[in-house]
Design a protein around this motif. Structure first.
Motif, PDB file in Angstrom:
ATOM      1  N   ASP A 145      23.278  27.617  20.017  1.00 22.41           N
ATOM      2  CA  ASP A 145      23.000  26.404  19.863  1.00 22.41           C
ATOM      3  C   ASP A 145      23.831  25.563  19.553  1.00 22.41           C
ATOM      4  OD1 ASP A 145      20.793  27.866  18.517  1.00 22.41           O
ATOM      5  OD2 ASP A 145      21.197  28.570  16.921  1.00 22.41           O
ATOM      6  N   GLN A 146      25.660  25.539  19.806  1.00 23.36           N
ATOM      7  CA  GLN A 146      26.525  24.502  20.465  1.00 23.36           C
ATOM      8  C   GLN A 146      25.888  23.687  21.237  1.00 23.36           C
ATOM      9  OE1 GLN A 146      30.388  25.624  21.176  1.00 23.36           O
ATOM     10  NE2 GLN A 146      30.445  23.737  21.855  1.00 23.36           N
ATOM     11  N   GLU A 147      25.797  22.144  20.662  1.00 23.45           N
ATOM     12  CA  GLU A 147      25.192  21.269  21.517  1.00 23.45           C
ATOM     13  C   GLU A 147      26.706  20.941  22.775  1.00 23.45           C
ATOM     14  OE1 GLU A 147      24.667  16.307  20.191  1.00 23.45           O
ATOM     15  OE2 GLU A 147      27.032  17.063  20.357  1.00 23.45           O
ATOM     16  N   ILE A 148      26.064  20.701  23.801  1.00 22.16           N
ATOM     17  CA  ILE A 148      26.318  20.471  25.299  1.00 22.16           C
ATOM     18  C   ILE A 148      26.173  18.931  25.422  1.00 22.16           C
ATOM     19  CG2 ILE A 148      26.604  21.084  27.373  1.00 22.16           C
ATOM     20  CD1 ILE A 148      25.325  23.594  26.994  1.00 22.16           C
ATOM     21  N   PRO A 203      21.527  25.274  23.002  1.00 20.56           N
ATOM     22  CA  PRO A 203      21.135  26.631  24.354  1.00 20.56           C
ATOM     23  C   PRO A 203      20.543  27.605  22.522  1.00 20.56           C
ATOM     24  CG  PRO A 203      23.393  26.583  24.283  1.00 20.56           C
ATOM     25  CD  PRO A 203      22.996  25.105  23.973  1.00 20.56           C
ATOM     26  N   ASN A 204      19.236  28.267  23.090  1.00 18.78           N
ATOM     27  CA  ASN A 204      18.971  29.278  21.659  1.00 18.78           C
ATOM     28  C   ASN A 204      19.391  31.041  21.598  1.00 18.78           C
ATOM     29  OD1 ASN A 204      17.152  26.860  20.753  1.00 18.78           O
ATOM     30  ND2 ASN A 204      15.541  27.291  21.924  1.00 18.78           N
ATOM     31  N   LYS A 205      19.330  30.919  23.120  1.00 18.86           N
ATOM     32  CA  LYS A 205      20.305  32.493  23.483  1.00 18.86           C
ATOM     33  C   LYS A 205      21.177  32.256  24.069  1.00 18.86           C
ATOM     34  CE  LYS A 205      17.415  33.716  26.870  1.00 18.86           C
ATOM     35  NZ  LYS A 205      16.465  34.514  27.573  1.00 18.86           N
ATOM     36  N   SER A 206      22.197  33.562  23.847  1.00 20.91           N
ATOM     37  CA  SER A 206      23.421  33.577  24.748  1.00 20.91           C
ATOM     38  C   SER A 206      23.507  34.103  26.141  1.00 20.91           C
ATOM     39  CB  SER A 206      24.291  35.255  24.064  1.00 20.91           C
ATOM     40  OG  SER A 206      23.859  36.008  24.024  1.00 20.91           O
ATOM     41  N   GLY A 207      23.999  34.193  27.186  1.00 18.28           N
ATOM     42  CA  GLY A 207      23.777  34.213  28.643  1.00 18.28           C
ATOM     43  C   GLY A 207      24.280  32.978  29.229  1.00 18.28           C
ATOM     44  N   GLU A 208      23.393  33.458  30.802  1.00 19.11           N
ATOM     45  CA  GLU A 208      23.598  31.961  31.540  1.00 19.11           C
ATOM     46  C   GLU A 208      22.318  31.044  31.387  1.00 19.11           C
ATOM     47  OE1 GLU A 208      23.612  31.932  36.086  1.00 19.11           O
ATOM     48  OE2 GLU A 208      25.964  33.142  35.331  1.00 19.11           O
ATOM     49  N   LEU A 209      23.246  29.406  31.236  1.00 23.21           N
ATOM     50  CA  LEU A 209      22.355  28.758  31.256  1.00 23.21           C
ATOM     51  C   LEU A 209      22.284  27.696  32.225  1.00 23.21           C
ATOM     52  CD1 LEU A 209      20.123  26.997  28.666  1.00 23.21           C
ATOM     53  CD2 LEU A 209      22.552  25.177  28.591  1.00 23.21           C
ATOM     54  N   THR A 210      21.241  27.697  33.081  1.00 24.31           N
ATOM     55  CA  THR A 210      21.507  26.620  34.382  1.00 24.31           C
ATOM     56  C   THR A 210      20.990  25.318  33.639  1.00 24.31           C
ATOM     57  OG1 THR A 210      21.182  28.110  36.091  1.00 24.31           O
ATOM     58  CG2 THR A 210      20.139  26.954  36.868  1.00 24.31           C
ATOM     59  N   ILE A 211      21.935  24.463  33.972  1.00 21.26           N
ATOM     60  CA  ILE A 211      20.985  23.079  34.233  1.00 21.26           C
ATOM     61  C   ILE A 211      20.405  22.721  35.732  1.00 21.26           C
ATOM     62  CG2 ILE A 211      21.411  20.558  33.485  1.00 21.26           C
ATOM     63  CD1 ILE A 211      23.748  21.362  31.356  1.00 21.26           C
ATOM     64  N   PRO A 212      19.536  22.474  35.460  1.00 24.05           N
ATOM     65  CA  PRO A 212      18.784  22.286  37.150  1.00 24.05           C
ATOM     66  C   PRO A 212      19.116  21.019  37.603  1.00 24.05           C
ATOM     67  CG  PRO A 212      16.572  22.014  35.494  1.00 24.05           C
ATOM     68  CD  PRO A 212      18.522  22.491  34.485  1.00 24.05           C
ATOM     69  N   GLN A 213      18.537  20.477  39.135  1.00 20.74           N
ATOM     70  CA  GLN A 213      18.987  19.481  39.776  1.00 20.74           C
ATOM     71  C   GLN A 213      18.043  18.290  39.103  1.00 20.74           C
ATOM     72  OE1 GLN A 213      17.657  20.562  43.158  1.00 20.74           O
ATOM     73  NE2 GLN A 213      20.088  21.087  43.839  1.00 20.74           N
ATOM     74  N   LEU A 214      18.315  17.320  39.529  1.00 22.15           N
ATOM     75  CA  LEU A 214      17.604  16.299  38.564  1.00 22.15           C
ATOM     76  C   LEU A 214      17.252  15.340  40.205  1.00 22.15           C
ATOM     77  CD1 LEU A 214      18.343  15.569  35.129  1.00 22.15           C
ATOM     78  CD2 LEU A 214      16.758  16.723  35.611  1.00 22.15           C
ATOM     79  N   THR A 297      21.125  19.652  15.083  1.00 19.16           N
ATOM     80  CA  THR A 297      20.482  18.940  14.971  1.00 19.16           C
ATOM     81  C   THR A 297      19.281  19.085  13.386  1.00 19.16           C
ATOM     82  OG1 THR A 297      18.089  21.447  15.365  1.00 19.16           O
ATOM     83  CG2 THR A 297      18.887  20.035  17.539  1.00 19.16           C
ATOM     84  N   ALA A 298      18.608  18.513  12.797  1.00 22.09           N
ATOM     85  CA  ALA A 298      18.593  18.406  11.503  1.00 22.09           C
ATOM     86  C   ALA A 298      18.103  20.090  10.790  1.00 22.09           C
ATOM     87  CB  ALA A 298      17.307  17.070  10.729  1.00 22.09           C
ATOM     88  N   SER A 299      16.997  20.579  12.034  1.00 26.53           N
ATOM     89  CA  SER A 299      16.906  22.159  11.443  1.00 26.53           C
ATOM     90  C   SER A 299      17.658  23.078  11.392  1.00 26.53           C
ATOM     91  CB  SER A 299      16.040  22.648  12.354  1.00 26.53           C
ATOM     92  OG  SER A 299      16.046  22.708  13.844  1.00 26.53           O
ATOM     93  N   GLN A 300      19.596  22.816  11.795  1.00 32.25           N
ATOM     94  CA  GLN A 300      20.015  23.468  11.706  1.00 32.25           C
ATOM     95  C   GLN A 300      20.330  23.771  10.242  1.00 32.25           C
ATOM     96  OE1 GLN A 300      21.855  22.482  15.878  1.00 32.25           O
ATOM     97  NE2 GLN A 300      22.398  24.694  15.159  1.00 32.25           N
ATOM     98  N   ILE A 301      20.259  22.421  10.294  1.00 31.61           N
ATOM     99  CA  ILE A 301      21.101  22.863   8.631  1.00 31.61           C
ATOM    100  C   ILE A 301      20.256  23.677   6.867  1.00 31.61           C
ATOM    101  CG2 ILE A 301      22.384  21.242   6.513  1.00 31.61           C
ATOM    102  CD1 ILE A 301      22.401  18.801   8.519  1.00 31.61           C
ATOM    103  N   PRO A 302      21.033  24.517   7.168  1.00 32.25           N
ATOM    104  CA  PRO A 302      20.288  25.326   6.086  1.00 32.25           C
ATOM    105  C   PRO A 302      20.449  24.304   4.677  1.00 32.25           C
ATOM    106  CG  PRO A 302      23.086  25.891   5.872  1.00 32.25           C
ATOM    107  CD  PRO A 302      23.347  24.552   7.199  1.00 32.25           C
TER     108      PRO A 302
END
Length: 571
Positions: A145-148, A203-214, A297-302
């Protein structure tokens, strides 16, 4: 003539004193071989003169300087401005300063620009390519959930047109497009035009996150038809970016909160609708709590959970959330509004509010706080009259009584004659005034009663229609429409409630059961976590509103019958 000239001069001076002159840049972090755009904006039109930019030469080379003017008229209000657009190239690396720039009597604020050395910048070596791409990731390791911040660039040494890029889609992640900018860059002595696009990825879950080619796509400008308005496309150019891999970590074990808020910065503040020292029992006070978070994001603020106490009853309203994008990332805000009703007089203490969050830059847990406070609640205002007065309605000082007695004893016959004349005169004047007041009161009361009767009948019809719509929405289980209809019913029944909320409506009706049901309805519609099923009988709400409406209608009819229209011309 001299006076008119002086007046025009004063108006011009006054207008200049109220103008606004500001400066902004398109990027705050660049490489030493790149350019940036500086805009100087004056909120009025000028036809001569230039801002004083000579101090820019210390750190920057001015490549171009263009002036544009704009004018608009919307709803009768006119707006005009003058903008100077400058292209700047840094002369060296480091934290450079764009100094304050003055124009006539106005000055801009200083701006800091971070200029990186080419050796320290994250740039792929293009060799001698005329068109190529770059990718840049702010952090290779983040928490869930951290911003990249992800940046892609297309660099071209030839003229291109009709740019396009494929959409960035990542499974198990939220993606926001932050900015699209273009600038110039010198590499190996060659000028490049850079098209830069920034994204924020969560990212919504832990693990390896792949940013694809554009894939970038554009067309070369045909030099044979470069000045033609039609069909000047040359060869199509396609370039792909490099894919990237991010390591997403789970929530750290050192986090002590029951929610997870990774952010670059969090602040919390409050404001009250009135002075707390003026609070009294039974009178609602509005408390507004504002949470601002950078990089979420705004939805992350409790939500903030305020509980009732022995001295205060709290009614939450629908929260308001807002989310803005900037070059640095997302900036979110959550606003909570509460109606707070003191139940007892005396000193009331409001506890501290604490919001725990994870500082992603310092990599540690921190807390944002609103300190606790106390205030004095006054008792209910009792507008009673003091009945301990003398028989004449006023208390006469002893000195005045003694003086009156001494005067009356000196000349009783003259005083009696004067008193009788004054009494007769006052009686005649008083009789005339009473007659006129009675006549005026009868006319006014007749008109008021007729108008009131028409208004009661009109409101009765309107309330009946709204009640029918509320029952229909309850049968269809249309919760949002039902809530809006209830508020419409409340605005008719209690026109003095402003702002109107479901909780204020329940307070005015003095119905605690209805307040609980309204709270359940709001929590289901606007709460942070919705239940799959609403455990609430909507028909009970509709029936209670119907019963209350009948009670109010009967009271109005009874008042109308006990105050019949009087004869305007009695015998």
């Amino acid at each position: 003539m001299k006076f008119n000239r002086l007046l025009i001069l004063l108006i011009a001076i006054t207008t200049d004193s109220f103008s606004d002159f500001s400066a902004k840049i398109d990027r705050s972090v660049i490489d030493v071989n790149e350019t940036l755009k500086l805009e100087l904006v004056l909120d009025k039109q000028v036809f001569s003169g230039q801002p004083d930019i000579k101090n820019l030469s210390e750190n920057f080379e001015v490549l171009s300087n263009n002036r544009q003017q704009s004018f608009s008229s919307i709803n009768g209000q006119t707006q005009s401005s003058t903008t100077w657009s400058l292209t700047l190239k840094p002369k060296k690396a480091g934290n450079l300063k764009i100094p304050s720039i003055s124009f006539r009597n106005e000055s801009t604020k200083e701006i800091q620009v971070k200029v990186n050395n080419i050796s320290n910048s994250k740039v792929f070596n293009p060799s001698n390519q005329t068109i190529y791409t770059e990718t840049q990731v702010e952090n290779k390791t983040v928490f869930v959930d951290q911003e990249i911040i992800f940046t892609v660039r297309l660099l071209t040494a030839v003229n291109l047109q009709d740019y396009s890029i494929t959409a960035l889609q990542i499974p198990d992640a939220e993606v926001f497009r932050l900015s699209d900018t273009s600038y110039q860059k010198v590499i190996n002595g060659r000028n490049y035009i850079v098209l830069e696009i920034k994204y924020a990825i969560f990212p919504n879950k832990s693990g390896e996150l792949t940013i694809p080619q554009l894939r970038f796509s554009a067309f070369e400008i045909d030099p044979r038809n470069q000045y033609s308005l039609f069909n000047n496309r040359g060869n199509q150019v396609i370039r792909e970016t490099q894919s990237s891999t991010i390591d997403v970590l789970e929530i750290p074990l050192s986090s002590t909160s029951n929610y997870w808020l990774p952010s670059k910065d969090v602040s919390i503040s409050q404001r009250w609708s009135e002075n707390l020292n003026e609070a009294s029992v039974g009178e609602p006070i509005t408390r507004t709590i504002i949470i601002k978070s950078k990089g979420t994001t705004a939805s992350q603020i409790p939500p903030i959970d305020l509980e009732n106490s022995e001295n205060l009853r709290i009614y939450p309203d629908q929260p308001q959330i807002d989310q803005q994008v900037s070059e640095e990332g997302l900036i979110s805000e959550r606003t909570e509004v509460y109606a707070i009703v003191p139940k007892t007089s005396g000193i009331v203490t409001i506890p501290e509010i604490s919001l725990t969050w994870w500082n992603t830059e310092a990599n540690q847990e921190e807390k944002a706080k609103i300190p606790g406070s106390s205030f004095n609640v006054k008792a209910e205002y009792n507008n009673t009259l003091d009945t301990n007065i003398n028989e004449n309605g006023t208390e006469i000082p002893t000195e005045i009584v003694d003086k009156l007695d001494s005067k009356s004893s000196s000349s009783p016959e003259a005083l009696l004659s004067t008193t009788n004349f004054l009494l007769l005169t006052n009686f005649v004047l008083l009789s005339i005034i009473i007659f006129l007041l009675i006549k005026f009161s009868q006319d006014k009361q007749a008109k008021r009663l007729m108008s009131k009767q028409d208004k009661i009948e009109s409101e009765a019809d309107s309330v009946t229609n709204v009640l029918s719509s509320i029952k229909q929405a309850a049968r269809k289980n249309n919760l949002m429409d039902m809530r809006e209809l209830i508020l419409r019913w409340g605005s008719i029944t209690f026109p003095y409630l402003n702002p109107l909320t479901l909780q204020r409506l329940a307070i005015s009706m003095d119905d605690q059961e209805l307040a609980t049901k309204f709270e359940s309805l709001d929590n289901y519609l606007f709460g942070s976590t919705k239940t799959k099923e609403l455990v609430l009988d909507l028909n009970i709400i509709a029936d209670k509103l119907s019963i209350y409406t009948k009670s109010v209608t009967k009271k109005n009819e009874k008042k109308s019958k006990t105050n019949p229209l009087r004869n305007l011309y009695p015998n």
